[in-house]
Design a protein around this motif. Structure first.
Motif, PDB file in Angstrom:
ATOM      1  N   SER A  88       0.827  -1.204   0.000  1.00  0.00           N
ATOM      2  CA  SER A  88       0.000   0.000   0.000  1.00  0.00           C
ATOM      3  C   SER A  88       0.862   1.256   0.000  1.00  0.00           C
ATOM      4  O   SER A  88       1.922   1.288   0.611  1.00  0.00           O
ATOM      5  CB  SER A  88      -0.908   0.004   1.233  1.00  0.00           C
ATOM      6  OG  SER A  88      -1.620   1.218   1.301  1.00  0.00           O
ATOM      7  N   ARG A  89       0.374   2.281  -0.667  1.00  0.00           N
ATOM      8  CA  ARG A  89       1.052   3.577  -0.665  1.00  0.00           C
ATOM      9  C   ARG A  89       0.290   4.587   0.183  1.00  0.00           C
ATOM     10  O   ARG A  89       0.621   5.773   0.187  1.00  0.00           O
ATOM     11  CB  ARG A  89       1.210   4.069  -2.101  1.00  0.00           C
ATOM     12  CG  ARG A  89       2.147   3.158  -2.906  1.00  0.00           C
ATOM     13  CD  ARG A  89       2.313   3.600  -4.323  1.00  0.00           C
ATOM     14  NE  ARG A  89       3.043   4.872  -4.346  1.00  0.00           N
ATOM     15  CZ  ARG A  89       3.168   5.609  -5.437  1.00  0.00           C
ATOM     16  NH1 ARG A  89       2.624   5.215  -6.569  1.00  0.00           N
ATOM     17  NH2 ARG A  89       3.834   6.737  -5.414  1.00  0.00           N
ATOM     18  N   ALA A  90      -0.719   4.133   0.897  1.00  0.00           N
ATOM     19  CA  ALA A  90      -1.505   5.028   1.744  1.00  0.00           C
ATOM     20  C   ALA A  90      -0.703   5.405   2.990  1.00  0.00           C
ATOM     21  O   ALA A  90      -0.117   4.552   3.644  1.00  0.00           O
ATOM     22  CB  ALA A  90      -2.808   4.343   2.153  1.00  0.00           C
ATOM     23  N   ARG A  91      -0.679   6.692   3.286  1.00  0.00           N
ATOM     24  CA  ARG A  91       0.011   7.171   4.485  1.00  0.00           C
ATOM     25  C   ARG A  91      -0.918   7.072   5.697  1.00  0.00           C
ATOM     26  O   ARG A  91      -2.134   7.236   5.560  1.00  0.00           O
ATOM     27  CB  ARG A  91       0.434   8.627   4.306  1.00  0.00           C
ATOM     28  CG  ARG A  91       1.527   8.796   3.297  1.00  0.00           C
ATOM     29  CD  ARG A  91       1.968  10.227   3.257  1.00  0.00           C
ATOM     30  NE  ARG A  91       2.994  10.352   2.222  1.00  0.00           N
ATOM     31  CZ  ARG A  91       3.750  11.403   2.085  1.00  0.00           C
ATOM     32  NH1 ARG A  91       3.614  12.430   2.889  1.00  0.00           N
ATOM     33  NH2 ARG A  91       4.662  11.445   1.138  1.00  0.00           N
ATOM     34  N   HIS A 138      -2.713  13.484  -3.119  1.00  0.00           N
ATOM     35  CA  HIS A 138      -1.658  12.465  -3.185  1.00  0.00           C
ATOM     36  C   HIS A 138      -0.400  12.923  -2.468  1.00  0.00           C
ATOM     37  O   HIS A 138       0.249  12.111  -1.804  1.00  0.00           O
ATOM     38  CB  HIS A 138      -1.356  12.115  -4.638  1.00  0.00           C
ATOM     39  CG  HIS A 138      -2.408  11.243  -5.243  1.00  0.00           C
ATOM     40  ND1 HIS A 138      -2.275  10.699  -6.498  1.00  0.00           N
ATOM     41  CD2 HIS A 138      -3.603  10.819  -4.783  1.00  0.00           C
ATOM     42  CE1 HIS A 138      -3.366   9.985  -6.767  1.00  0.00           C
ATOM     43  NE2 HIS A 138      -4.175  10.057  -5.744  1.00  0.00           N
ATOM     44  N   TYR A 141      -1.314  12.367   1.245  1.00  0.00           N
ATOM     45  CA  TYR A 141      -1.806  11.090   1.745  1.00  0.00           C
ATOM     46  C   TYR A 141      -1.264   9.860   1.049  1.00  0.00           C
ATOM     47  O   TYR A 141      -1.694   8.754   1.347  1.00  0.00           O
ATOM     48  CB  TYR A 141      -3.337  11.072   1.691  1.00  0.00           C
ATOM     49  CG  TYR A 141      -3.946  12.132   2.575  1.00  0.00           C
ATOM     50  CD1 TYR A 141      -3.839  12.065   3.945  1.00  0.00           C
ATOM     51  CD2 TYR A 141      -4.617  13.230   2.025  1.00  0.00           C
ATOM     52  CE1 TYR A 141      -4.388  13.035   4.763  1.00  0.00           C
ATOM     53  CE2 TYR A 141      -5.178  14.203   2.831  1.00  0.00           C
ATOM     54  CZ  TYR A 141      -5.050  14.098   4.192  1.00  0.00           C
ATOM     55  OH  TYR A 141      -5.603  15.075   5.010  1.00  0.00           O
ATOM     56  N   ARG A 142      -0.341  10.027   0.118  1.00  0.00           N
ATOM     57  CA  ARG A 142       0.193   8.866  -0.595  1.00  0.00           C
ATOM     58  C   ARG A 142       1.714   8.860  -0.531  1.00  0.00           C
ATOM     59  O   ARG A 142       2.347   9.881  -0.835  1.00  0.00           O
ATOM     60  CB  ARG A 142      -0.277   8.860  -2.055  1.00  0.00           C
ATOM     61  CG  ARG A 142      -0.004   7.546  -2.751  1.00  0.00           C
ATOM     62  CD  ARG A 142      -0.645   7.489  -4.094  1.00  0.00           C
ATOM     63  NE  ARG A 142       0.273   8.028  -5.081  1.00  0.00           N
ATOM     64  CZ  ARG A 142       0.122   7.903  -6.379  1.00  0.00           C
ATOM     65  NH1 ARG A 142      -0.945   7.291  -6.864  1.00  0.00           N
ATOM     66  NH2 ARG A 142       0.981   8.391  -7.218  1.00  0.00           N
TER      67      ARG A 142
END
Length: 145
Positions: A88-91, A138, A141-142
């Motif tokens: 996942s690249r979600a922060r 992004h 949050y990414r």
């Protein structure tokens, strides 16, 4: 930034989403990635029409814009649960500041809702605004943006 260059950057805003599926362990994260990939793909199709890279089709543009509206409305639903996957690249800031994330998602939805598809010129203006909105979200949050 000139619009042509700006529209060419749209795939880069969403880059990585299509490549995140292999090795993904979480079904929730896979659904999030698929949603974001669909938003990217829809936006790219609209951008090609807006730039004249493909023939403008008002009916097709309206259908794609409706899909974009539905998908942007679904963003918060796909992030409700804090599911972290190694791919996942979600922060974590998505969940530690949920209200701000929901506001960012609402801005994307509002821009998608306002997208006009009657002419390529209208689409270019709306897509440029959507690009800025997506890029801002992004960055915050990414991972990797």
């Amino acid at each position: 930034m000139p619009l042509r260059l700006s529209a060419a950057l749209l795939p880069l805003i969403f880059a990585g989403a299509a490549f995140a599926l292999p090795g993904m362990q979480s079904a929730d994260v896979t659904k999030r990635v698929k949603l974001m990939t669909q938003i990217r793909d829809t936006t790219v199709q609209l951008s090609k029409m807006a730039r004249g890279d493909t023939a403008f089709d008002g009916d097709q543009a309206a259908r794609l814009a409706q899909l974009l509206r539905a998908d942007t409305a679904a963003i918060p639903i796909h992030f409700e649960f804090q599911v972290i996957d190694p791919q996942s690249r979600a922060r974590p800031e998505i969940w530690t500041d949920w209200v701000a994330f929901e506001q960012a998602a609402a801005r994307s939805q509002a821009v998608a809702d306002a997208l006009q598809t009657e002419t390529p010129q209208q689409m270019r203006r709306g897509l440029a605004t959507l690009e800025r909105t997506c890029r801002q979200c992004h960055r915050q949050y990414r991972v990797g943006d």
